[in-house]
Design a protein around this motif. Structure first.
Motif, short mmCIF file in Angstrom:
data_model
loop_
_atom_site.label_atom_id
_atom_site.label_comp_id
_atom_site.label_asym_id
_atom_site.label_seq_id
_atom_site.Cartn_x
_atom_site.Cartn_y
_atom_site.Cartn_z
N LEU A 1 43.81 88.87 67.17
CA LEU A 1 42.07 89.51 67.95
C LEU A 1 41.81 89.87 67.41
O LEU A 1 41.24 90.60 66.30
N ASP A 2 40.10 90.04 67.05
CA ASP A 2 39.09 90.03 66.77
C ASP A 2 38.80 92.10 66.99
O ASP A 2 39.29 92.03 67.30
N SER A 3 37.91 92.51 66.29
CA SER A 3 38.00 93.76 66.28
C SER A 3 36.75 94.16 68.31
O SER A 3 38.21 95.10 69.09
N GLU A 4 36.57 93.47 68.56
CA GLU A 4 35.71 93.17 69.16
C GLU A 4 36.70 93.01 70.93
O GLU A 4 36.02 93.59 71.85
N THR A 5 36.80 92.35 70.65
CA THR A 5 37.62 91.41 71.61
C THR A 5 38.84 92.97 72.16
O THR A 5 39.55 93.29 73.31
N GLN A 6 39.14 93.48 70.95
CA GLN A 6 40.88 94.30 71.16
C GLN A 6 40.02 95.64 71.81
O GLN A 6 40.82 95.90 73.06
N LYS A 7 39.14 95.91 71.54
CA LYS A 7 38.24 96.96 72.19
C LYS A 7 37.87 96.78 73.73
O LYS A 7 38.24 97.83 74.89
N LEU A 8 37.70 95.81 74.35
CA LEU A 8 37.17 95.39 75.91
C LEU A 8 38.54 95.19 76.48
O LEU A 8 39.07 95.35 77.50
N LEU A 9 39.82 94.04 76.03
CA LEU A 9 41.15 94.59 75.83
C LEU A 9 41.59 95.80 76.52
O LEU A 9 41.76 96.17 77.64
N VAL A 10 41.44 96.83 75.96
CA VAL A 10 42.30 98.37 76.08
C VAL A 10 40.98 99.17 77.02
O VAL A 10 41.04 99.79 78.01
N GLU A 11 39.51 99.16 76.47
CA GLU A 11 39.14 100.22 77.40
C GLU A 11 39.16 98.52 79.49
O GLU A 11 39.55 99.93 79.90
N ARG A 12 39.60 97.65 79.16
CA ARG A 12 39.66 97.81 80.56
C ARG A 12 40.60 97.86 81.13
O ARG A 12 41.14 98.16 82.07
N TYR A 13 41.92 97.42 80.45
CA TYR A 13 43.16 97.67 80.76
C TYR A 13 43.29 99.43 80.84
O TYR A 13 44.18 100.00 81.94
N TYR A 14 42.34 100.59 80.54
CA TYR A 14 43.03 101.72 81.44
C TYR A 14 41.33 102.19 81.85
O TYR A 14 41.86 103.20 82.51
#
Length: 362
Positions: free
Chosen positions: A83-96
């Motif tokens: 996962l690229d860094s932007e996708t990681q940020k999206l996953l975490v931000e939306r999960y929380y």
């Protein structure tokens, strides 16, 4: 014979729309229905079966990713998903991410197994899927348990451990702060106050009344707690009760040409009751029971008065500005100069909280 090094890449594709449906707690079939209504099948010249298989595949990926989302610091370190860094940020931000109407139902309650087992009622009341309610409850409990004993800034601790944005961290910090201090949020008089309103006030209190405040003499403690020395010194403002006539004269003179005639008339008649309310609320913050009822007291003793006056927000803001700024002219503060900054520190936040709660009550 020539040796050849081969590297095979397998980047994980995350469909943001399908991920949002998964977070909302929709089943695969429900997600298919949503996507079909959007015309996804026609757009890609696919069949319903192909769409279902695609969504099912995404859901399986999200379910496998969830273990890392619960511990976001492990997400960049894991090697299962590329996962690229932007996708990681999206996953975490939306999960929380939080649904304000759901969090409003949690606010002020213990994050206990008993309350988790009653999320069916929250789901029915808010019309948010039970799975999503549980995710938010569990996320909140996880954040709370991680940061409740950590020293320093709540917001920074949450950002560090959960890799979420500053704005989202401030929401979580507000919930932790309100829960830790056991603020009453469920009384009938407070039911119209939204989570965003409570969060605004909580963040103001953390900034100005907690151990992380610039005015705090001891920054070594955590800002989940209020600065006890500040609250103790604030009790000394009770002496202002002997200066109500003096203060009224100064304030009325200051605002006479800055507020409407009707507002001035109300101020002239009710200055003492307003001032007494402000002083009493500050004086009592040192006691846990009165601190717990802070929001209820502000609504009952201050906000309801201003609503009765039918003051505009501009008139209310002008009054509070003058009320705080002119206090230093009082003989009381001339004899107790060390209390001026304590009073200003208190009133700065009370002013902002009152304005927010008035707007919420309009």
């Amino acid at each position: 014979m020539t040796d050849i090094d081969v590297c095979v890449g397998n980047n994980t594709i995350v469909d943001a729309e399908v991920y949002q449906l998964w977070l909302k707690g929709l089943t695969v079939n429900e997600a298919c229905t949503v996507q079909q209504k959007k015309g996804v099948v026609q757009k890609f010249d696919a069949t319903s079966e192909m769409l279902r298989a695609e969504i099912h595949n995404h859901y399986r990926t999200f379910n496998m990713l969830e273990r890392y989302l619960k511990s976001p610091q492990k997400l960049p370190e894991q090697l299962v998903f590329q996962l690229d860094s932007e996708t990681q940020k999206l996953l975490v931000e939306r999960y929380y991410a939080l649904d304000s109407i759901v969090i409003r139902e949690f606010l002020g309650k213990k994050l206990s197994s008993k309350n988790r087992n009653q999320l069916d009622d929250v789901s029915e009341k808010t019309r948010i899927a039970l799975k999503s309610c549980r995710r938010q409850f569990d996320n909140l409990k996880r954040v709370f348990k991680t940061v409740e004993e950590l020293m320093g800034s709540l917001v920074e601790n949450i950002k560090t451990h959960f890799l979420i944005s500053n704005s989202l961290a401030r929401q979580y910090a507000a919930i932790v702060f309100i829960t830790n201090n056991r603020f009453e949020t469920g009384k009938k008089r407070l039911l119209h106050i939204t989570f965003d309103d409570f969060a605004f006030c909580a963040n103001e209190m953390m900034t100005n009344w907690s151990y992380s405040s610039e005015d705090c003499k001891n920054h070594e403690d955590m800002d989940v707690d209020l600065d006890q020395e500040f609250l103790h010194e604030l009790r000394e403002i009770k002496g202002m009760m002997n200066s109500l006539d003096e203060h009224k004269s100064i304030v009325c003179k200051e605002v006479k040409d800055k507020i409407t005639p009707d507002a001035y008339s109300e101020l002239d008649c009710n200055f003492k009751s307003i001032s007494k309310a402000c002083i009493h609320i500050g004086y009592n913050l040192n006691h846990s029971k009165e601190l717990k009822d802070f929001f209820n007291d502000v609504i009952e003793k201050i906000v309801d008065q201003f609503r009765g006056f039918r003051w505009s927000i501009a008139d209310t803001n002008t009054f509070f500005w003058a009320y705080k700024e002119t206090s230093s002219r009082l003989e009381f503060f001339k004899h107790n100069p060390q209390l001026i900054r304590i009073w200003e520190r208190y009133m700065h936040t009370l002013h902002k909280c009152v304005l927010r709660l008035i707007q919420a009550s309009s």
